[in-house]
Design an enzyme around this catalytic site. Sequence first.
Site, mmCIF file in Angstrom:
data_model
loop_
_atom_site.group_PDB
_atom_site.id
_atom_site.type_symbol
_atom_site.label_atom_id
_atom_site.label_comp_id
_atom_site.label_asym_id
_atom_site.label_seq_id
_atom_site.Cartn_x
_atom_site.Cartn_y
_atom_site.Cartn_z
ATOM 1 C CB ALA A 62 -0.904 -0.011 1.233
ATOM 2 C CG ASP A 64 0.262 2.195 4.818
ATOM 3 O OD1 ASP A 64 0.509 1.260 4.027
ATOM 4 O OD2 ASP A 64 -0.577 2.085 5.738
ATOM 5 N N GLY A 65 3.291 1.604 2.789
ATOM 6 C CA GLY A 65 4.320 0.583 2.917
ATOM 7 C C GLY A 65 3.848 -0.744 3.454
ATOM 8 C CB SER A 66 0.802 -1.847 5.248
ATOM 9 O OG SER A 66 -0.184 -1.297 4.408
ATOM 10 C CB ALA A 67 2.450 -6.712 3.198
#
Length: 403
Positions: A62, A64-67
Amino acid sequence: MNTITNSPETLRAAMVNNVKAAGHATSPAVEHAMRTVPRHAFVPESSVEDAYDDIAVITKRASDGSALSCASVPTIVAMMLDQLQVQPGNRVLEIGAGTGYNAALLTQLTGPGGVVTTVDIDPEVTAGARRGLDATGNEHVEVITRDGSLGAPENAPYDRIIFTVGAWDLTPAFWEQLAPDGRLVVPLRWRGQTRSVAFVRDGDTLVSDSLELCGFVPMIGQEGERSGAIDADGLVTLYWDADQTIDAAQLSGVLDQPKEIVWSEVLVGPQEPFDGIWLRITGHDSRICRIAADRAAVDAGLCTPAIPARSPALADDDSLAYLVFRKVEEGRFELGAIGHGPYGGHLAGQLCNEIEAWNHDRNARPTVRACLAGSPSSAISVDQAMNYEVIEKAASRLVVSVP
């Protein structure tokens, strides 16, 4: 020489050996499938070393860097396939297409007489899975772009259903599409923790026969978990379920109140799991939740949970207690609890009682039963001599009973 050492075949053999050393791929069929299917072909943008390491290979993130999607950790893949107990000729539904790797393993397990269907809500993910499956000779696997909570009725009923995404709830589709006596394996979240639950269908009830700790990218659209910061800087957060009466606002500032520490005299080794404490509490105490503390909160001594990102806590009105540990001798740690608020010391004592109960039989596991929300109480039979907790979700009801 280095090329030979790091060949996909050599690395794949080492991966499976590592999986077996961790106690998974206990089924010869699962071991054979993992030794056969080329995992690196499903993560072409990663190095071959990463493809066969015991890590999750993230394939989409995403903003925001989340998987958002990944190839799951091989040990977890093997663990869940062991739980699923696929038989030759089975019809299998997978929720969460990922890279297509797991569907290829399922195809190996079902054999030529089986049918494998995989579903994902994200068209980029299903397109990638389709490419990986086609490139490895698995064109016959059906890949569907759809909300996974709907399942795939066009190929039902299924002897086996497996989720490779984290679920907070189970929707009616899975009762409609799972065959009598079928098995369903799902990373299911309740009271802040996630377990890979292997359910066996018994009429309209799903009954667990295996519970394993895990963590997964969550399904999109299941918003039953609540969260809230309990300090002014937003460094410490509680997570709880919609059916609980926990109020983060009522606990705001509780960590600034004097703390009471209670020690249990129960010791664990550095690699010895103690997650069973949390699991056990979910079977009889509606106050159990998850506490997570940022590094700054831990470094400042504001909140020091045993595992900063995820530890069990008891929240009751304006008081709180959470699990901690301290080193007492070389290689040994004592479990305990820290409490804050008017009843913090009492809650810490109760948490230590739970630690001691777990220590009495560390291998004991609760039983989880699931039925559709709104089912009559008689739909789930529980031994009245056991402690149990009813957990109400949007579409389903869980009953967790403790021996």
